[in-house]
Design a protein around this motif. Structure first.
Motif, PDB file in Angstrom:
ATOM      1  N   PHE A 183     -46.381 -41.643  -2.919  1.00 58.93           N
ATOM      2  CA  PHE A 183     -45.852 -42.973  -3.210  1.00 58.93           C
ATOM      3  C   PHE A 183     -45.766 -43.777  -1.928  1.00 58.93           C
ATOM      4  CE2 PHE A 183     -42.016 -40.210  -3.052  1.00 58.93           C
ATOM      5  CZ  PHE A 183     -41.449 -40.715  -1.906  1.00 58.93           C
ATOM      6  N   LEU A 184     -45.727 -45.081  -2.099  1.00 57.94           N
ATOM      7  CA  LEU A 184     -45.728 -45.968  -0.951  1.00 57.94           C
ATOM      8  C   LEU A 184     -44.339 -46.525  -0.692  1.00 57.94           C
ATOM      9  CD1 LEU A 184     -48.980 -48.074  -1.372  1.00 57.94           C
ATOM     10  CD2 LEU A 184     -48.344 -46.704   0.601  1.00 57.94           C
ATOM     11  N   GLU A 185     -44.076 -46.750   0.570  1.00 55.83           N
ATOM     12  CA  GLU A 185     -42.863 -47.423   0.976  1.00 55.83           C
ATOM     13  C   GLU A 185     -42.743 -48.756   0.242  1.00 55.83           C
ATOM     14  OE1 GLU A 185     -42.988 -48.112   5.058  1.00 55.83           O
ATOM     15  OE2 GLU A 185     -41.365 -49.575   5.091  1.00 55.83           O
ATOM     16  N   GLY A 186     -41.546 -49.040  -0.250  1.00 52.23           N
ATOM     17  CA  GLY A 186     -41.321 -50.323  -0.897  1.00 52.23           C
ATOM     18  C   GLY A 186     -41.608 -50.305  -2.388  1.00 52.23           C
ATOM     19  N   GLU A 187     -42.418 -49.344  -2.799  1.00 51.48           N
ATOM     20  CA  GLU A 187     -42.744 -49.228  -4.202  1.00 51.48           C
ATOM     21  C   GLU A 187     -41.518 -48.867  -5.020  1.00 51.48           C
ATOM     22  OE1 GLU A 187     -47.233 -47.712  -4.939  1.00 51.48           O
ATOM     23  OE2 GLU A 187     -45.633 -46.252  -5.129  1.00 51.48           O
ATOM     24  N   GLN A 188     -41.528 -49.309  -6.259  1.00 58.27           N
ATOM     25  CA  GLN A 188     -40.416 -48.952  -7.122  1.00 58.27           C
ATOM     26  C   GLN A 188     -40.767 -47.673  -7.867  1.00 58.27           C
ATOM     27  OE1 GLN A 188     -39.810 -51.149 -10.558  1.00 58.27           O
ATOM     28  NE2 GLN A 188     -37.707 -50.445 -10.878  1.00 58.27           N
ATOM     29  N   ALA A 189     -40.017 -46.624  -7.615  1.00 60.18           N
ATOM     30  CA  ALA A 189     -40.314 -45.345  -8.256  1.00 60.18           C
ATOM     31  C   ALA A 189     -39.167 -44.408  -7.961  1.00 60.18           C
ATOM     32  CB  ALA A 189     -41.615 -44.764  -7.722  1.00 60.18           C
ATOM     33  N   ASN A 190     -38.209 -44.352  -8.840  1.00 60.14           N
ATOM     34  CA  ASN A 190     -36.995 -43.612  -8.527  1.00 60.14           C
ATOM     35  C   ASN A 190     -36.991 -42.190  -9.083  1.00 60.14           C
ATOM     36  OD1 ASN A 190     -36.911 -44.313 -11.123  1.00 60.14           O
ATOM     37  ND2 ASN A 190     -34.889 -45.281 -11.063  1.00 60.14           N
ATOM     38  N   SER A 191     -38.013 -41.445  -8.784  1.00 59.81           N
ATOM     39  CA  SER A 191     -38.017 -40.055  -9.194  1.00 59.81           C
ATOM     40  C   SER A 191     -37.633 -39.167  -8.020  1.00 59.81           C
ATOM     41  CB  SER A 191     -39.402 -39.649  -9.687  1.00 59.81           C
ATOM     42  OG  SER A 191     -39.837 -40.530 -10.691  1.00 59.81           O
ATOM     43  N   LEU A 192     -37.293 -37.942  -8.353  1.00 59.03           N
ATOM     44  CA  LEU A 192     -37.037 -36.942  -7.330  1.00 59.03           C
ATOM     45  C   LEU A 192     -38.216 -35.969  -7.302  1.00 59.03           C
ATOM     46  CD1 LEU A 192     -33.354 -35.695  -7.328  1.00 59.03           C
ATOM     47  CD2 LEU A 192     -34.729 -36.521  -5.439  1.00 59.03           C
ATOM     48  N   TRP A 193     -38.657 -35.611  -6.097  1.00 59.03           N
ATOM     49  CA  TRP A 193     -39.819 -34.745  -5.966  1.00 59.03           C
ATOM     50  C   TRP A 193     -39.428 -33.469  -5.242  1.00 59.03           C
ATOM     51  CZ3 TRP A 193     -44.603 -37.224  -7.373  1.00 59.03           C
ATOM     52  CH2 TRP A 193     -44.462 -38.582  -7.673  1.00 59.03           C
ATOM     53  N   PHE A 194     -39.958 -32.348  -5.739  1.00 56.02           N
ATOM     54  CA  PHE A 194     -39.691 -31.060  -5.103  1.00 56.02           C
ATOM     55  C   PHE A 194     -41.013 -30.415  -4.730  1.00 56.02           C
ATOM     56  CE2 PHE A 194     -36.215 -32.116  -7.842  1.00 56.02           C
ATOM     57  CZ  PHE A 194     -35.095 -31.788  -7.097  1.00 56.02           C
ATOM     58  N   VAL A 195     -41.077 -29.877  -3.534  1.00 53.50           N
ATOM     59  CA  VAL A 195     -42.326 -29.285  -3.071  1.00 53.50           C
ATOM     60  C   VAL A 195     -42.399 -27.827  -3.518  1.00 53.50           C
ATOM     61  CG1 VAL A 195     -43.751 -28.732  -1.094  1.00 53.50           C
ATOM     62  CG2 VAL A 195     -42.327 -30.770  -1.065  1.00 53.50           C
TER      63      VAL A 195
END
Lengths: 233, 233
Positions: A45-57
């Motif tokens: 995802f890009l900085e500033g983009e709207q995307a409020n998910s949580l990501w786990f590696v």
DNA sequence: TTTTAGATGTGACCTAAATCACGTCAGGCG
DNA sequence: CGCCTGACGTGATTTAGGTCACATCTAAAA
């Protein structure tokens, strides 16, 4: 990006945050989480983009960067197996504060924001765990600010080597090209090369292509002993 | 530090976070919060110290800094009237990630950690408001990292001028000595002096002792327009 | 009014580190 | 096997910005 295979509870438990979570919430989680694959270099995802998910590696490494204006890139950190990143819907963060990019082939587990919103009422343990992650994030960023502000590039390279070293038996090594290492610490390849060469001459590391082997980790420790940082003299 | 006068509900309501809070929780808060006064330069708490209270600025300004090793100081931000700082017991943060120091004569309202722990169960609005503060903090720190990493000192000075300008009628001004401004942006006085002089020659600011008057705020805007930061060209 | 401490201006100098411009070296592959 | 391409090594040059060493300048204290 392959068709999403469902996530197994055991896989989820490999993420430290969820390690000790009871069965019930884990099952709720796997029901809503999604598996995603990314190729090296791919932007998550890009900085500033709207995307409020949580990501786990789950597998591989993801770098979190700020890139701006003149094309300069400043690495903030590198997330490896088990780490968590992304804007947290527990806060009111709507925009990503930084960019996330796959470094290797990575597998991620995604927890969509809406799903988390619904779950958060049910399990206070989960909320507590996530808050803890974010407190670490705050401390880390505060540290980055300090490091960027007053450390020399050489110190930052050393620090980066120690931070992202993998241990294997007695040897520690870092699997990064000098180019990528340079991006991580916010400098250019040449400077990294020169510094690594001088470290090699001192017998502190050994350089191979795409990998740095650390022979003497102690010599890489931060400038002036970490303790007692409150008496600048 | 004067004997603590109790805090009045109306005073507390001047803090934006508490502005719209119902009477009941406000009364609970004033019962446990403490008023404190600090003289210019006085240290409120030190980085690394264990002190998990929340602090609210009622009067004056507090600077949050990282100072390290070689005696260099890096300002992270400046908290003025209504702002909130300190480690949050909502997280598991036990140590202060930075140092807080009074810039002027300041009056603070302190909310002790244990008190907050007890209150947090009662009023979800309060918790939400505090989390919001911390999300802003995260974004801010991310921004600091970016700024430190890739902006020039001149740009940082300009940014600081805009960030901490007070408006009064048509004029904007910044009430900081060049020395303090230098500490804020992480440089030395001479560099600030030179840059301010050149801005003055261009008619963008006017310098007085202990104050900078901004004549043309637009000329101080960040390097390459703020919007569209995702196309580095 | 003198003193005096702090705030400010400015030149000369120096160093870290970015930029430029190459040259080398190893592995993949037609 | 030569031919690329991507990673690495290294000098020369340039520059932002920190350091030093002073000369004001100003406002508050004496």
């Amino acid at each position: 990006m392959i068709a999403t295979l469902p996530i197994k509870p055991d896989e989820l438990r490999e993420i430290p945050v969820f390690h000790r979570l009871p069965d019930e919430p884990v099952h709720s989680l796997v029901a809503v989480m999604v598996r995603r694959h990314y190729a090296p270099g791919q932007v998550i995802f890009l900085e500033g983009e709207q995307a409020n998910s949580l990501w786990f590696v789950s597998e591989g490494r993801v770098k979190i960067i700020k890139h701006s204006l003149n094309g300069r890139v400043q690495g903030l950190c590198l997330m490896n197996r088990g780490k968590c990143f992304g804007s947290c819907p527990l806060f009111d963060m709507e925009n990503n504060p930084a960019t996330a990019q796959a470094l290797d082939n990575v597998t991620l587990f995604v927890l969509p924001g809406e799903a988390l919103q619904q779950l958060k009422g049910r399990d206070p343990h989960l909320v507590k765990a996530l808050l803890h992650i974010y407190s670490q994030r705050l401390e880390h960023l505060a540290r980055v600010s300090e490091v960027l502000g007053s450390w020399t590039v050489s110190d930052r390279i050393n620090d980066c080597l120690l931070t992202y070293a993998n241990r294997e038996g007695q040897q520690s090594y870092v699997e990064l090209t000098q180019e990528k290492l340079a991006a991580m610490v916010g400098t250019v390849r040449e400077v990294v090369t020169r510094h690594l060469r001088s470290l090699e001459r001192e017998g502190i590391v050994r350089n191979e292509t795409g990998r740095i082997i650390i022979l003497n980790a102690d010599a890489l420790l931060p400038p002036c002993g970490c303790e007692d940082r409150r008496t600048p003299a």
